[in-house]
Design an enzyme around this catalytic site. Structure first.
Site, short mmCIF file in Angstrom:
data_model
loop_
_atom_site.label_atom_id
_atom_site.label_comp_id
_atom_site.label_asym_id
_atom_site.label_seq_id
_atom_site.Cartn_x
_atom_site.Cartn_y
_atom_site.Cartn_z
N ASN A 196 0.82 -1.21 0.00
CA ASN A 196 0.00 0.00 0.00
C ASN A 196 0.86 1.26 0.00
O ASN A 196 0.98 1.94 -1.02
CB ASN A 196 -0.95 -0.03 1.21
CG ASN A 196 -1.94 1.12 1.19
OD1 ASN A 196 -1.87 1.99 0.33
ND2 ASN A 196 -2.85 1.13 2.14
N ASP A 197 1.49 1.55 1.13
CA ASP A 197 2.25 2.80 1.22
C ASP A 197 3.40 2.87 0.23
O ASP A 197 3.75 3.96 -0.24
CB ASP A 197 2.78 2.98 2.64
CG ASP A 197 1.64 3.24 3.63
OD1 ASP A 197 0.71 3.97 3.27
OD2 ASP A 197 1.68 2.69 4.74
N VAL A 198 3.99 1.72 -0.12
CA VAL A 198 5.15 1.74 -1.02
C VAL A 198 4.75 1.99 -2.47
O VAL A 198 5.61 2.10 -3.33
CB VAL A 198 5.98 0.43 -0.92
CG1 VAL A 198 6.52 0.26 0.47
CG2 VAL A 198 5.17 -0.77 -1.34
N PHE A 207 0.32 1.41 7.01
CA PHE A 207 0.85 1.74 8.33
C PHE A 207 1.01 3.23 8.54
O PHE A 207 0.94 3.73 9.63
CB PHE A 207 2.17 0.99 8.57
CG PHE A 207 3.37 1.56 7.86
CD1 PHE A 207 4.05 2.63 8.40
CD2 PHE A 207 3.80 1.02 6.65
CE1 PHE A 207 5.16 3.14 7.76
CE2 PHE A 207 4.89 1.53 6.01
CZ PHE A 207 5.57 2.61 6.54
N ALA A 208 1.19 3.96 7.42
CA ALA A 208 1.36 5.40 7.57
C ALA A 208 0.04 6.07 7.94
O ALA A 208 0.00 7.23 8.32
CB ALA A 208 1.91 6.01 6.29
#
Lengths: 96, 481
Positions: free
Chosen positions: B407-409, B447-448
């Protein structure tokens, strides 16, 4: 200048860090997990001290601490090298 | 051979040989082809060092040594054979802990044998055969080793889901931690330099280790589950430093050298992980960032508009006409144990003449290289695994990107939204591909804890499903086309 063992140790430590950094920065990211588990096994080198700590096999506290140190260090050494070998075997497998 | 020849020549030569083999073994890891041989060299180096230690001792009782080797070897071998590749982060965390603990115990044993059990009426630093250098490094070894143990156990708990992955932030923790550091080191130094009563030395030494254990817990508990790649790398480094400190206590340079190599390795991996998250080490350790796991999380789709979603059939139709596909795996792939299904899916695409590669972000997963090991387990050739810098320019020429559990990456905000918490973090530019299939269980944030605009892009199709089921579904649909 006469160096005592402690100072020699510091020299060795610093130079070894440089060797480590030189080599490790060249390790490809795909091998970073095996690097960690392999490094884990290497940190079991403390087994050298543990063997000598347990050499009397009596029930003095120092010997018992040595026994536990051998157990823990051996877990690291045997487990670390075996699992790293297992992983690297997967990387090496050729496609049919 | 005379015993003095053995002590002055044979033993040092064996230790030197061992140190050389450790370095060559590490060098073997710089290439996949030579890596297994390198690992074997390191193992040989360890064997030589152990033999040298026994030769150096000369006479010894075998009971404890054999007992320790059998128990430790049995546990280690069993763990190594049984562990699942998805469980590697947990196993490495535990091994970090046992390495640290072993070094601390060796240092403690040294203090007991040479100071407490001798009860010479002197301080440790004044005891013949100990001296101040060994006393100081013994404190350091116990301190680092003990905090590595407890920190690793907490990290293991977080990775295995036995402790909440969210950061646990205690009020005033920085003050508490600083007090613990100063308390442990200060009391350690005070004990070994000024206390002469063996009973008191023993008690204070135990307190030093106790404080260090508490510190280890305090240091890891505020760190979120998604920051575990940094924490594991750092603990890896500590376990090496503990071994090096023990080397100083025993004045044995093979411990100093191999401990330094492990320490350097852990530090470099820590550095790589921090760069890949665009954060400083201090921010990871003290920031209390990383609030939730990217694997699960609650349903939260209030902020999203214009989200296009589809099932495996639509996804298969998109894939049918593709010539090049990049698969981007994340932690969700590990959680869903989807690596074998992904490999089958990729093989089916290749059978249809599609060029398949994988784009690997450095912090995908829970430890450095986590994705690579999972995919290697599923027999994905490592040549197909592309690093971020290599794969990013390729996305422009890619027909379909399949994101599995990341997701965040892949969040464009890292490049396009100044002010976003992840702005500046290097990410995989999947949005440059013609189509993106985003497999995710819901629209929950990573996670962010921030929104991912990629979900709203016109070329993105969301596939709301568990990673393994989604890939299996696409595979079935592809085969029926």
């Amino acid at each position: 200048m006469i160096m005592g063992p402690f100072l020699i140790g510091i020299y060795v430590f610093v130079l070894a860090i440089f060797v480590g950094v030189e080599i490790i920065t060249k390790i490809p990211p795909t091998l970073h997990t095996p690097l960690m588990s392999g490094a884990n096994a290497v940190s079991g080198i403390t087994i050298v001290g543990a063997l000598s700590a347990a050499k009397y096999a009596d029930t003095e506290i120092s010997s018992l601490l040595g026994l536990f140190a051998i157990i823990l260090a051996t877990i690291n050494v045997v487990g670390g090298f075996l699992v790293t070998n297992r992983m690297l075997g997967m990387f090496g497998r050729k496609k049919k | 051979m005379s015993s003095s020849f053995i002590a002055t020549t044979v033993v040092p030569v064996l230790y030197l040989l061992s140190a050389i083999l450790f370095i060559l073994g590490l060098k073997g890891l710089t290439r996949v082809r030579s890596a297994q041989r390198g690992n074997a060299m390191s193992a040989l180096a360890m064997l030589i060092a152990a033999v040298a230690a026994l030769v150096e001792m000369g006479t010894f009782d075998l009971q404890w040594i054999v007992l320790g080797l059998v128990i430790g070897g049995g546990i280690g071998a069993l763990a190594a054979v049984r562990v699942e590749m998805t469980g590697m982060p947990e196993m490495v965390a535990l091994f970090n802990g046992s390495g640290g603990a072993a070094s601390a115990l060796v240092a403690a044993s040294y203090v007991w044998l040479n100071v407490i059990e001798k009860s010479s009426g002197e301080t440790a630093a004044n005891t013949a055969g100990v001296g101040s250098a060994s006393a100081v490094t013994a404190v350091l070894s116990m301190f680092i080793g003990a905090l590595t143990l407890s920190g690793s156990v907490v990290a293991y708990g977080k990775l295995a889901g036995k402790i909440s992955g969210s950061p646990i932030l205690l009020p005033g923790r920085h003050v508490v931690n600083l007090s613990l550091i100063l308390g442990a080191l200060g009391l350690g130094a005070y004990t070994l330099f000024t206390v002469t009563d063996p009973g008191s030395i023993a008690m204070y030494t135990l307190v030093v280790m106790g404080l260090s254990l508490v510190l280890g817990i305090m240091l890891v508990i505020p760190i979120g589950g998604a920051d575990m790649p940094v924490v594991i790398s750092l603990l890896n480094s500590y376990s090496g430093l503990a071994a090096a400190a023990t080397g100083f206590v025993l004045q044995n340079n093979v411990l100093v050298i191999s401990g330094a190599l492990v320490g350097a390795s852990g530090l470099i991996l820590t550095q790589i992980m921090c760069v890949a998250m665009n954060r400083t080490l201090a921010n990871v350790l003290f920031g209390g960032f990383g609030t939730a796991d990217s694997g699960g999380g609650s349903e939260d789709n209030r902020d999203y508009t214009n989200v296009r979603s589809g099932g495996p059939e639509e996804a298969a139709l998109v894939l049918e006409n593709a010539e090049s596909v990049v698969i981007v795996p994340g932690y969700g792939l590990a959680v869903a144990q989807a690596q074998h299904t992904v490999k089958e899916f990729a093989s089916e695409l290749e059978k249809r003449g599609v060029k398949v590669t994988y784009g690997i972000h450095p912090v995908a997963g829970r430890m450095p290289g986590h994705m690579n090991v999972l995919l290697a387990e599923a027999d994905v050739p490592y040549e197909q695994l592309l690093e971020m810098d290599v794969v990013n320019p390729e996305f422009n020429n890619t027909d379909v990107v399949v994101v599995v559990g990341a997701n965040d990456v892949v969040n464009p905000a890292a490049e396009k939204t100044p002010g976003s918490p992840i702005y500046g973090m290097p990410v995989l530019q999947v949005w440059n591909a013609a189509s993106v299939i985003m497999i995710k269980r819901s629209l929950s944030p990573g996670f962010a804890g921030i929104k991912n605009e990629l979900f709203e892009y016109d070329n993105t199709m969301m596939l709301f499903e568990d990673g393994k089921k989604a890939v299996q579904g696409m595979l079935t649909e592809l085969k029926s086309l």
